[in-house]
Design a protein around this motif. Structure first.
Motif, PDB file in Angstrom:
ATOM      1  N   PHE A  50      38.316  42.822  40.900  1.00 24.53           N
ATOM      2  CA  PHE A  50      39.706  42.519  40.528  1.00 24.53           C
ATOM      3  C   PHE A  50      39.814  41.592  39.323  1.00 24.53           C
ATOM      4  CE2 PHE A  50      39.750  43.831  44.965  1.00 24.53           C
ATOM      5  CZ  PHE A  50      40.662  44.867  44.907  1.00 24.53           C
ATOM      6  N   PRO A  51      39.093  40.440  39.259  1.00 22.88           N
ATOM      7  CA  PRO A  51      39.205  39.621  38.042  1.00 22.88           C
ATOM      8  C   PRO A  51      38.659  40.330  36.808  1.00 22.88           C
ATOM      9  CG  PRO A  51      37.541  38.720  39.512  1.00 22.88           C
ATOM     10  CD  PRO A  51      38.275  39.742  40.291  1.00 22.88           C
ATOM     11  N   ILE A  52      37.575  41.116  36.969  1.00 24.77           N
ATOM     12  CA  ILE A  52      37.043  41.829  35.808  1.00 24.77           C
ATOM     13  C   ILE A  52      38.014  42.928  35.383  1.00 24.77           C
ATOM     14  CG2 ILE A  52      35.131  43.236  34.962  1.00 24.77           C
ATOM     15  CD1 ILE A  52      33.301  41.732  36.894  1.00 24.77           C
ATOM     16  N   ALA A  53      38.634  43.610  36.344  1.00 24.82           N
ATOM     17  CA  ALA A  53      39.635  44.621  36.007  1.00 24.82           C
ATOM     18  C   ALA A  53      40.826  43.978  35.305  1.00 24.82           C
ATOM     19  CB  ALA A  53      40.095  45.341  37.278  1.00 24.82           C
ATOM     20  N   GLY A  54      41.201  42.763  35.750  1.00 19.84           N
ATOM     21  CA  GLY A  54      42.279  42.051  35.065  1.00 19.84           C
ATOM     22  C   GLY A  54      41.941  41.776  33.617  1.00 19.84           C
ATOM     23  N   MET A  55      40.661  41.452  33.358  1.00 20.86           N
ATOM     24  CA  MET A  55      40.224  41.224  31.992  1.00 20.86           C
ATOM     25  C   MET A  55      40.300  42.520  31.180  1.00 20.86           C
ATOM     26  SD  MET A  55      37.345  41.897  29.932  1.00 20.86           S
ATOM     27  CE  MET A  55      36.104  42.221  31.182  1.00 20.86           C
ATOM     28  N   LEU A  56      39.885  43.642  31.786  1.00 20.62           N
ATOM     29  CA  LEU A  56      39.947  44.918  31.073  1.00 20.62           C
ATOM     30  C   LEU A  56      41.387  45.299  30.729  1.00 20.62           C
ATOM     31  CD1 LEU A  56      37.308  47.034  33.062  1.00 20.62           C
ATOM     32  CD2 LEU A  56      37.013  45.897  30.866  1.00 20.62           C
ATOM     33  N   VAL A  57      42.303  44.974  31.640  1.00 20.98           N
ATOM     34  CA  VAL A  57      43.718  45.283  31.390  1.00 20.98           C
ATOM     35  C   VAL A  57      44.254  44.439  30.245  1.00 20.98           C
ATOM     36  CG1 VAL A  57      46.038  45.121  32.359  1.00 20.98           C
ATOM     37  CG2 VAL A  57      44.186  46.117  33.710  1.00 20.98           C
ATOM     38  N   THR A  58      43.990  43.123  30.303  1.00 26.28           N
ATOM     39  CA  THR A  58      44.585  42.224  29.299  1.00 26.28           C
ATOM     40  C   THR A  58      43.969  42.390  27.912  1.00 26.28           C
ATOM     41  OG1 THR A  58      43.041  40.481  29.992  1.00 26.28           O
ATOM     42  CG2 THR A  58      45.228  40.493  31.007  1.00 26.28           C
ATOM     43  N   TRP A  66      35.827  50.872  32.254  1.00 28.02           N
ATOM     44  CA  TRP A  66      36.409  51.044  33.593  1.00 28.02           C
ATOM     45  C   TRP A  66      35.468  51.843  34.483  1.00 28.02           C
ATOM     46  CZ3 TRP A  66      40.409  48.796  35.904  1.00 28.02           C
ATOM     47  CH2 TRP A  66      41.350  48.131  35.115  1.00 28.02           C
ATOM     48  N   LEU A  67      34.895  52.902  33.915  1.00 29.62           N
ATOM     49  CA  LEU A  67      33.959  53.704  34.699  1.00 29.62           C
ATOM     50  C   LEU A  67      32.737  52.872  35.106  1.00 29.62           C
ATOM     51  CD1 LEU A  67      33.344  56.530  35.788  1.00 29.62           C
ATOM     52  CD2 LEU A  67      32.206  57.042  33.607  1.00 29.62           C
ATOM     53  N   ALA A  68      32.234  52.061  34.170  1.00 26.67           N
ATOM     54  CA  ALA A  68      31.083  51.197  34.472  1.00 26.67           C
ATOM     55  C   ALA A  68      31.434  50.183  35.556  1.00 26.67           C
ATOM     56  CB  ALA A  68      30.621  50.484  33.208  1.00 26.67           C
ATOM     57  N   ALA A 105      25.689  41.273  35.608  1.00 26.40           N
ATOM     58  CA  ALA A 105      26.653  40.172  35.638  1.00 26.40           C
ATOM     59  C   ALA A 105      26.761  39.523  34.268  1.00 26.40           C
ATOM     60  CB  ALA A 105      26.230  39.138  36.681  1.00 26.40           C
ATOM     61  N   GLY A 106      25.620  39.396  33.573  1.00 29.05           N
ATOM     62  CA  GLY A 106      25.654  38.836  32.230  1.00 29.05           C
ATOM     63  C   GLY A 106      26.447  39.695  31.258  1.00 29.05           C
ATOM     64  N   VAL A 107      26.377  41.014  31.444  1.00 27.78           N
ATOM     65  CA  VAL A 107      27.158  41.911  30.583  1.00 27.78           C
ATOM     66  C   VAL A 107      28.650  41.636  30.741  1.00 27.78           C
ATOM     67  CG1 VAL A 107      27.798  44.315  30.179  1.00 27.78           C
ATOM     68  CG2 VAL A 107      25.393  43.707  30.552  1.00 27.78           C
ATOM     69  N   TRP A 108      29.103  41.503  31.986  1.00 29.90           N
ATOM     70  CA  TRP A 108      30.533  41.250  32.215  1.00 29.90           C
ATOM     71  C   TRP A 108      30.938  39.858  31.724  1.00 29.90           C
ATOM     72  CZ3 TRP A 108      32.849  45.498  32.624  1.00 29.90           C
ATOM     73  CH2 TRP A 108      32.338  46.553  33.366  1.00 29.90           C
ATOM     74  N   ILE A 109      30.038  38.907  31.886  1.00 32.38           N
ATOM     75  CA  ILE A 109      30.342  37.556  31.380  1.00 32.38           C
ATOM     76  C   ILE A 109      30.527  37.585  29.863  1.00 32.38           C
ATOM     77  CG2 ILE A 109      29.347  35.256  31.026  1.00 32.38           C
ATOM     78  CD1 ILE A 109      28.073  35.523  33.812  1.00 32.38           C
ATOM     79  N   GLY A 110      29.637  38.307  29.177  1.00 33.11           N
ATOM     80  CA  GLY A 110      29.769  38.404  27.728  1.00 33.11           C
ATOM     81  C   GLY A 110      31.019  39.147  27.317  1.00 33.11           C
ATOM     82  N   LEU A 111      31.343  40.206  28.037  1.00 29.58           N
ATOM     83  CA  LEU A 111      32.519  40.997  27.704  1.00 29.58           C
ATOM     84  C   LEU A 111      33.805  40.195  27.897  1.00 29.58           C
ATOM     85  CD1 LEU A 111      33.020  43.939  26.782  1.00 29.58           C
ATOM     86  CD2 LEU A 111      33.534  44.489  29.156  1.00 29.58           C
ATOM     87  N   MET A 112      33.783  39.234  28.842  1.00 33.37           N
ATOM     88  CA  MET A 112      34.962  38.396  29.089  1.00 33.37           C
ATOM     89  C   MET A 112      34.992  37.174  28.176  1.00 33.37           C
ATOM     90  SD  MET A 112      35.428  38.458  33.242  1.00 33.37           S
ATOM     91  CE  MET A 112      33.767  37.928  33.594  1.00 33.37           C
ATOM     92  N   GLY A 113      33.999  37.052  27.276  1.00 40.88           N
ATOM     93  CA  GLY A 113      33.976  35.896  26.390  1.00 40.88           C
ATOM     94  C   GLY A 113      33.634  34.615  27.124  1.00 40.88           C
TER      95      GLY A 113
END
Length: 367
Positions: A50-58, A66-68, A105-113
């Motif tokens: 949910f928090p990562i999806a929120g980041m993808l939305v914003t 999204w698929l990943a 997890a590191g990939v998502w952290i980087g993608l979220m800045g």
């Protein structure tokens, strides 16, 4: 009859024990470990969706991300479980899966800045799983892989480090920061309880005779040594007994080993019903038993054995109704003449052979 002091600590015995450990036990333990990680992974990744999806939305990321995310949050936990189950080394396989968790997890952290709250949640989940699975060494390796993956993602995607969380991502992350440690603590508690029960069963197996449930010879001799030391220090009264089933080989040869086992169990029960709960009963071998009666003089021990003799006169075995069980008993009260507990045991042994030579079915006391 008596063991050497170091018999059970002999290097050869220890090596044979380790060689005889079943490989199935290691595989079963690995599967149980993978099952625990699976539950933590299913809950943790499902909540982090949910928090990562929120980041993808914003931030309007493409559909591939999204698929990943869906695959990582909802497919990967079950795929990792299946891979571990099919692996010949489930524990090692699951350790590799935890390292994959750290990298992704590191990939998502980087993608979220490196957004503070989602990053904290991801690092917490990865770190707790790593620490629980492999201690500080695996934890540090996981943290290094996570941040290395995050920095690489930042470089490849051109994301700008923001640190400050968006309101949506922050609110979606808070429940994870509260609930995931509670889940991990619950899993740790369950594991601790299982280990405690496993330890209790192992202790029981290491001290008890499998057929009768009384103490095995090794543990009984340990109790005898302790009792001897107590008697020597406090000069308290104690008596030991050695009990042998008369003509046991004949029972086995005539009626079979099943009836022989019935005889052993029946006599064990008669001894248990006659003696006190605090008396220590041990099985020395096929048809021989030993008893430590703390605070009991020889006269009381003889009286107790007389009751056992009387009960056996009226008892028959289901598999051999015409067979009458008899026992020979050697009694040895503690005395200051014994310099070692083995001397005390030897006195009871001599009394037992005296009972056998005098016609069996009787109790004799050490001189």
């Amino acid at each position: 009859m008596m063991n050497d002091d170091d018999f059970y600590t002999n290097q050869r015995i220890r090596e044979e024990w380790h060689q005889n450990l079943s490989q199935d036990d290691a595989h079963r333990s690995g599967i149980q470990f993978a099952r625990r990680v699976r539950l933590a992974r299913v809950v943790g990744l499902g909540a982090l969706f949910f928090p990562i999806a929120g980041m993808l939305v914003t931030h309007f990321h493409s559909g591939g991300w999204w698929l990943a995310l869906v695959g990582w949050a909802f497919v990967w936990p079950h795929l990792a479980w299946q891979l571990s189950c099919r692996s010949p080394a489930p524990h090692q396989s699951e350790i590799q899966h935890l390292k994959i968790d750290a990298v992704i997890a590191g990939v998502w952290i980087g993608l979220m800045g490196i957004n503070v709250l989602p990053t904290a949640a991801l690092v917490m989940m990865v770190g707790m799983n790593m620490m629980g699975a492999g201690g500080c060494r695996l934890f540090l390796a996981g943290v290094v892989m996570t941040f290395a993956s995050a920095l690489m993602t930042l470089a490849l995607t051109g994301r700008v480090v923001t640190f400050a969380p968006d309101a949506l991502e922050g609110w979606l992350t808070l429940p994870i920061l509260v609930l995931y440690p509670m889940l991990f603590a619950w899993l740790s508690h369950r594991t601790a309880m299982r280990l405690l029960e496993h330890k209790r069963r192992l202790e029981l197996m290491s001290t008890r005779d499998g057929m009768t449930g009384v103490y095995n010879r090794r543990h009984w001799e340990t109790l005898l040594r302790n009792e001897f030391d107590h008697c020597r220090r406090s000069h308290r009264v104690a008596t030991i007994l050695l009990i042998d089933i008369d003509h046991f080989k004949s029972i086995n040869d005539t009626w079979g080993h099943d009836v022989g086992d019935e005889a052993i169990i029946a006599i064990t029960r008669q001894i248990q019903m006659t003696l006190r709960a605090g008396d220590h009963i041990g099985r020395f071998g096929g048809d021989e038993f030993a008893v430590i009666m703390s605070g009991t003089p020889a006269e009381s021990a003889i009286a107790a054995m007389s009751r056992v003799h009387e009960r056996l006169e009226n008892m028959s075995l289901p598999g051999a109704p015409n067979e009458r069980l008899r026992i020979s008993v050697g009694v040895a009260p503690w005395g200051t003449q014994f310099g070692h507990y083995r001397e005390w045991l030897k006195a009871a042994d001599v009394a037992l052979y005296k009972a056998k030579n005098a016609g069996r079915g009787r109790t004799e006391v050490a001189a």
